[in-house]
Design a protein around this motif. Structure first.
Motif, mmCIF file in Angstrom:
data_model
loop_
_atom_site.group_PDB
_atom_site.id
_atom_site.type_symbol
_atom_site.label_atom_id
_atom_site.label_comp_id
_atom_site.label_asym_id
_atom_site.label_seq_id
_atom_site.Cartn_x
_atom_site.Cartn_y
_atom_site.Cartn_z
ATOM 1 N N GLN A 167 11.416 -1.289 -8.946
ATOM 2 C CA GLN A 167 12.103 -0.441 -9.906
ATOM 3 C C GLN A 167 12.147 1.012 -9.443
ATOM 4 O O GLN A 167 13.104 1.717 -9.691
ATOM 5 N N HIS A 168 11.102 1.425 -8.743
ATOM 6 C CA HIS A 168 11.008 2.821 -8.302
ATOM 7 C C HIS A 168 11.958 3.144 -7.152
ATOM 8 O O HIS A 168 12.484 4.243 -7.077
ATOM 9 N N VAL A 169 12.129 2.181 -6.250
ATOM 10 C CA VAL A 169 13.013 2.437 -5.103
ATOM 11 C C VAL A 169 14.422 2.046 -5.458
ATOM 12 O O VAL A 169 15.363 2.469 -4.970
ATOM 13 N N ALA A 199 13.197 7.131 5.819
ATOM 14 C CA ALA A 199 13.538 7.587 7.164
ATOM 15 C C ALA A 199 13.027 6.660 8.263
ATOM 16 O O ALA A 199 13.732 6.411 9.249
ATOM 17 N N ARG A 200 11.817 6.125 8.122
ATOM 18 C CA ARG A 200 11.210 5.385 9.229
ATOM 19 C C ARG A 200 11.191 3.876 9.070
ATOM 20 O O ARG A 200 10.984 3.173 10.049
ATOM 21 N N VAL A 201 11.357 3.382 7.840
ATOM 22 C CA VAL A 201 11.355 1.938 7.626
ATOM 23 C C VAL A 201 12.726 1.475 7.162
ATOM 24 O O VAL A 201 13.275 0.516 7.699
ATOM 25 N N GLY A 202 13.285 2.149 6.187
ATOM 26 C CA GLY A 202 14.548 1.741 5.580
ATOM 27 C C GLY A 202 14.261 0.876 4.365
ATOM 28 O O GLY A 202 13.340 0.053 4.386
ATOM 29 N N LEU A 203 15.033 1.070 3.309
ATOM 30 C CA LEU A 203 14.773 0.351 2.064
ATOM 31 C C LEU A 203 14.953 -1.159 2.207
ATOM 32 O O LEU A 203 14.153 -1.931 1.685
ATOM 33 N N SER A 204 15.977 -1.589 2.917
ATOM 34 C CA SER A 204 16.200 -3.034 3.054
ATOM 35 C C SER A 204 15.077 -3.691 3.854
ATOM 36 O O SER A 204 14.600 -4.771 3.495
ATOM 37 N N LEU A 244 6.872 12.402 -0.815
ATOM 38 C CA LEU A 244 6.675 12.393 0.630
ATOM 39 C C LEU A 244 6.690 10.965 1.159
ATOM 40 O O LEU A 244 7.347 10.668 2.161
ATOM 41 N N VAL A 245 5.996 10.060 0.474
ATOM 42 C CA VAL A 245 5.960 8.664 0.900
ATOM 43 C C VAL A 245 7.353 8.054 0.842
ATOM 44 O O VAL A 245 7.769 7.355 1.768
ATOM 45 N N LEU A 246 8.092 8.314 -0.218
ATOM 46 C CA LEU A 246 9.452 7.770 -0.335
ATOM 47 C C LEU A 246 10.343 8.304 0.781
ATOM 48 O O LEU A 246 11.106 7.546 1.386
ATOM 49 N N LEU A 263 0.828 -1.207 0.000
ATOM 50 C CA LEU A 263 0.000 0.000 0.000
ATOM 51 C C LEU A 263 0.866 1.263 0.000
ATOM 52 O O LEU A 263 0.588 2.218 -0.732
ATOM 53 N N LEU A 264 1.932 1.262 0.785
ATOM 54 C CA LEU A 264 2.883 2.381 0.737
ATOM 55 C C LEU A 264 3.480 2.517 -0.658
ATOM 56 O O LEU A 264 3.653 3.626 -1.166
ATOM 57 N N GLY A 265 3.788 1.394 -1.272
ATOM 58 C CA GLY A 265 4.345 1.407 -2.619
ATOM 59 C C GLY A 265 3.381 1.983 -3.641
ATOM 60 O O GLY A 265 3.784 2.724 -4.540
ATOM 61 N N VAL A 266 2.098 1.656 -3.523
ATOM 62 C CA VAL A 266 1.090 2.211 -4.434
ATOM 63 C C VAL A 266 1.030 3.725 -4.269
ATOM 64 O O VAL A 266 0.958 4.467 -5.258
ATOM 65 N N CYS A 267 1.077 4.196 -3.029
ATOM 66 C CA CYS A 267 1.075 5.651 -2.787
ATOM 67 C C CYS A 267 2.318 6.300 -3.392
ATOM 68 O O CYS A 267 2.259 7.407 -3.910
ATOM 69 N N MET A 268 3.424 5.596 -3.334
ATOM 70 C CA MET A 268 4.674 6.117 -3.885
ATOM 71 C C MET A 268 4.637 6.109 -5.416
ATOM 72 O O MET A 268 5.082 7.053 -6.052
ATOM 73 N N LEU A 269 4.095 5.058 -6.003
ATOM 74 C CA LEU A 269 4.069 4.940 -7.466
ATOM 75 C C LEU A 269 3.091 5.894 -8.134
ATOM 76 O O LEU A 269 3.387 6.481 -9.169
ATOM 77 N N HIS A 270 1.909 6.007 -7.569
ATOM 78 C CA HIS A 270 0.830 6.718 -8.252
ATOM 79 C C HIS A 270 0.422 8.018 -7.568
ATOM 80 O O HIS A 270 -0.598 8.588 -7.925
ATOM 81 N N GLY A 271 1.191 8.482 -6.623
ATOM 82 C CA GLY A 271 0.846 9.702 -5.902
ATOM 83 C C GLY A 271 1.414 10.949 -6.534
ATOM 84 O O GLY A 271 2.117 11.714 -5.895
ATOM 85 N N HIS A 272 1.125 11.155 -7.804
ATOM 86 C CA HIS A 272 1.609 12.345 -8.501
ATOM 87 C C HIS A 272 0.537 13.422 -8.476
ATOM 88 O O HIS A 272 -0.657 13.115 -8.531
ATOM 89 N N LEU A 273 0.967 14.651 -8.412
ATOM 90 C CA LEU A 273 0.013 15.752 -8.404
ATOM 91 C C LEU A 273 -0.637 15.885 -9.781
ATOM 92 O O LEU A 273 0.029 15.762 -10.801
ATOM 93 N N PRO A 274 -1.953 16.129 -9.812
ATOM 94 C CA PRO A 274 -2.623 16.298 -11.099
ATOM 95 C C PRO A 274 -2.145 17.566 -11.801
ATOM 96 O O PRO A 274 -1.698 18.515 -11.143
#
Length: 195
Positions: free
Chosen positions: A193-195, A102-107, A95-97, A50-61
């Protein structure tokens, strides 16, 4: 989480509204980290997707003020108003990335995605080739038949409803189905691919 994941997929407006809620993003990060919600790898993995979906598709219109060019001003007007102009808002995807790093870490984040993929119910649903049972008049009649004692009559078996060999002894109430696992796996590829 499944419903929210499907609802937010490719809906920048819904993602922007969801991420704009000050309590949502920290709560979702806490679910991914296991500090909120049930201690279940499945839940942590779905929250990570769900965080990934927000990161992938959370672009401003395109209609958002950040995408519009500012009115032409002389250099003197720009200099006078520069300190008072608000900085442009951070797109929800950025913002999500930032929060994720900062709070989860990529690994740790990738590990949550891997854990979801290794979940037995997820694996079973993703390897299933059974199609949904075809609904016919005979099947519908048999499904609604009642012997008067609150028990249903035996339902006719459709060839595609035969249990998959890998499902022997497993519960028929799996939290995943094939279509959902295919959907999640395609999202995971994009997220990685995004991260």
């Amino acid at each position: 989480l499944r419903l929210l994941l499907v609802w937010l997929h490719e809906s920048p407006a819904a993602i922007a509204q969801t991420v704009a809620n000050a309590g949502y993003l920290p709560l979702l990060v806490d679910v991914v980290n296991g500090r909120q919600g049930p201690d279940c790898a499945r839940v942590h993995g779905l929250a990570a997707v769900l965080l990934g979906v927000c990161m992938l598709h959370g672009h401003l219109p395109p209609s958002h003020p950040q995408h519009q060019s500012p009115p032409q001003q002389s250099w003197q007007q720009q200099r006078q108003h520069a300190p008072q102009q608000p900085s442009s808002p951070t797109p929800p995807s950025d913002l999500v990335l930032d929060v994720l790093i900062a709070r989860v870490g990529l690994s740790q984040y990738i590990a949550k995605l891997d854990t979801l993929n290794a979940d037995p119910a997820f694996l079973s649903a993703s390897s299933s080739s059974a199609l949904p049972q075809q609904v016919t008049r005979a099947f519908a009649a048999a499904a609604t038949a009642d012997d008067g004692k609150g028990t249903q009559a035996a339902l006719p078996q459709h060839p595609s409803s035969a249990p998959h060999p890998s499902h022997a002894g497993s519960s028929s109430s799996s939290p995943f189905d094939r279509a959902f696992t295919v959907f999640v796996q395609s999202l995971e590829g994009q997220i990685r691919q995004h991260v």
